[in-house]
Design an enzyme around this catalytic site. Structure first.
Site, PDB file in Angstrom:
ATOM      1  N   LYS A  13       0.571  -1.413   0.397  1.00  0.00           N
ATOM      2  CA  LYS A  13       0.171   0.057   0.013  1.00  0.00           C
ATOM      3  C   LYS A  13       0.904   1.520   0.085  1.00  0.00           C
ATOM      4  O   LYS A  13       2.129   0.783   0.159  1.00  0.00           O
ATOM      5  CB  LYS A  13      -0.676  -0.195   0.718  1.00  0.00           C
ATOM      6  CG  LYS A  13      -2.316  -0.883   0.812  1.00  0.00           C
ATOM      7  CD  LYS A  13      -2.589  -0.944   2.881  1.00  0.00           C
ATOM      8  CE  LYS A  13      -3.928  -2.330   2.547  1.00  0.00           C
ATOM      9  NZ  LYS A  13      -4.968  -1.874   3.782  1.00  0.00           N
ATOM     10  N   TYR A  53     -12.351  -4.490  -3.369  1.00  0.00           N
ATOM     11  CA  TYR A  53     -13.178  -4.569  -1.751  1.00  0.00           C
ATOM     12  C   TYR A  53     -14.118  -5.283  -1.781  1.00  0.00           C
ATOM     13  O   TYR A  53     -14.721  -5.714  -1.214  1.00  0.00           O
ATOM     14  CB  TYR A  53     -12.324  -3.678  -1.054  1.00  0.00           C
ATOM     15  CG  TYR A  53     -11.325  -3.302  -0.413  1.00  0.00           C
ATOM     16  CD1 TYR A  53     -10.975  -4.227   0.621  1.00  0.00           C
ATOM     17  CD2 TYR A  53     -10.567  -2.295  -1.108  1.00  0.00           C
ATOM     18  CE1 TYR A  53      -9.641  -4.613   0.937  1.00  0.00           C
ATOM     19  CE2 TYR A  53      -9.768  -1.566  -0.344  1.00  0.00           C
ATOM     20  CZ  TYR A  53      -8.653  -2.851   0.236  1.00  0.00           C
ATOM     21  OH  TYR A  53      -7.667  -3.091   0.790  1.00  0.00           O
ATOM     22  N   ARG A 118       0.281 -14.734   4.343  1.00  0.00           N
ATOM     23  CA  ARG A 118      -1.084 -14.100   5.634  1.00  0.00           C
ATOM     24  C   ARG A 118      -0.095 -14.553   6.915  1.00  0.00           C
ATOM     25  O   ARG A 118      -0.265 -13.124   8.070  1.00  0.00           O
ATOM     26  CB  ARG A 118      -2.398 -13.939   5.630  1.00  0.00           C
ATOM     27  CG  ARG A 118      -2.966 -13.815   4.451  1.00  0.00           C
ATOM     28  CD  ARG A 118      -4.708 -14.212   4.995  1.00  0.00           C
ATOM     29  NE  ARG A 118      -5.286 -13.268   6.116  1.00  0.00           N
ATOM     30  CZ  ARG A 118      -5.997 -12.389   5.282  1.00  0.00           C
ATOM     31  NH1 ARG A 118      -5.625 -11.311   4.267  1.00  0.00           N
ATOM     32  NH2 ARG A 118      -6.565 -11.319   6.456  1.00  0.00           N
ATOM     33  N   ARG A 135       4.015  -6.398   9.089  1.00  0.00           N
ATOM     34  CA  ARG A 135       3.128  -5.673  10.024  1.00  0.00           C
ATOM     35  C   ARG A 135       3.664  -5.181  11.115  1.00  0.00           C
ATOM     36  O   ARG A 135       3.451  -3.708  11.734  1.00  0.00           O
ATOM     37  CB  ARG A 135       1.395  -5.697   9.974  1.00  0.00           C
ATOM     38  CG  ARG A 135       1.327  -5.422   8.937  1.00  0.00           C
ATOM     39  CD  ARG A 135      -0.711  -6.394   8.927  1.00  0.00           C
ATOM     40  NE  ARG A 135      -1.074  -5.942   7.655  1.00  0.00           N
ATOM     41  CZ  ARG A 135      -2.182  -6.586   7.259  1.00  0.00           C
ATOM     42  NH1 ARG A 135      -2.550  -7.123   7.761  1.00  0.00           N
ATOM     43  NH2 ARG A 135      -2.595  -6.004   5.764  1.00  0.00           N
ATOM     44  N   ASN A 155      -1.538  -0.619   7.731  1.00  0.00           N
ATOM     45  CA  ASN A 155      -1.516  -1.454   7.539  1.00  0.00           C
ATOM     46  C   ASN A 155       0.047  -1.693   6.714  1.00  0.00           C
ATOM     47  O   ASN A 155      -0.235  -3.550   6.469  1.00  0.00           O
ATOM     48  CB  ASN A 155      -1.997  -2.292   8.310  1.00  0.00           C
ATOM     49  CG  ASN A 155      -3.189  -2.623   7.322  1.00  0.00           C
ATOM     50  OD1 ASN A 155      -2.825  -1.977   6.420  1.00  0.00           O
ATOM     51  ND2 ASN A 155      -3.950  -3.721   7.519  1.00  0.00           N
TER      52      ASN A 155
END
Ligand code: ATP
Ligand code: MG
Length: 200
Positions: A13, A53, A118, A135, A155
């Protein structure tokens, strides 16, 4: 699908790019043995992010529920009580965040790619993400701070939540021909039954 071909869409991001963490983040995924099959550097438009999303029908509700339960856990009355409405409020601030600057979009492929990515990425709220995750190690944002300022939690990364989600998301960010089919030499040691040809 062949297990070894599971794919995950990852976005670094805008905060990840601005924090000069692109190399560090890619390094962590790369070292697992997963294969990078697509990569681009883009400033996303609003339509792409909305599609991303909202491609998961239950996303608004689940994000809203998570936000509401985070308030309740802290003993605070949630400002919005309807999960979908609350999810919509999260989407509004999230949109601003994701289109604020360039992002790195990537597709990683390999056995259990979604779960592996993840695990390395860590939980959504950096304040409580495990130590050793991206993160947890590289940022400190929290729901509390984000709420006070009425913004999204920063994040660093988006990572697909499931294989089905990944396939939908990949189509949003990449044309079919932008995802490269190739063999990585290390796949032999990761996946082949026989380990012939190593000894001289
Ligand atoms: P990601 O999808 O980014 O990997 P995630 O699946 O853990 O993380 P989601 O619940 O899908 O997170 O939410 C998407 C993103 O929206 C989060 O990564 C975060 O940036 C932002 N976000 C989610 N919930 C909130 C909230 N309650 N307040 C502010 N921002 C939020
Ligand atoms: Mg998610």
């Amino acid at each position: 699908m062949i297990q070894q071909r599971e794919r995950s869409l990852v976005l670094i991001k805008p905060d990840g790019v601005q924090r000069s963490l692109v190399g560090e983040i890619i390094k962590r995924y790369e070292k697992t043995g997963l294969k990078l099959v697509a990569l681009k550097f883009v400033i996303p438009d609003e339509e792409t992010v909305k599609k991303h999303y909202l491609s998961d029908k239950g996303w608004l509700e689940s994000v809203g529920k998570k936000a509401i339960s985070a308030y309740e856990k802290k003993g605070i009355e949630p400002p919005i009580k309807d999960p979908i409405e609350c999810g919509q409020a999260v989407l509004n601030v999230l949109l601003k965040y994701i289109i604020s600057g360039p992002v790195v979009a990537m597709v990683w492929e390999g056995s259990e790619a979604v779960g592996v990515i993840r695990k390395i990425t860590g939980g959504t709220e950096p304040l409580t993400s495990d130590v050793g995750t991206i993160r947890g190690d590289f940022t400190i944002d929290s729901y509390k701070l984000a709420d006070v300022d009425g913004r999204a939690v920063r994040n660093l990364i988006h990572a697909s939540g499931s294989s089905v989600e990944a396939e939908k998301e990949i189509k949003i960010w990449f044309e079919d021909e932008e995802v490269i089919k190739y063999r990585l030499v290390q796949e032999s040691i990761l996946y082949d039954v026989n380990l012939d040809g190593i000894k001289e």
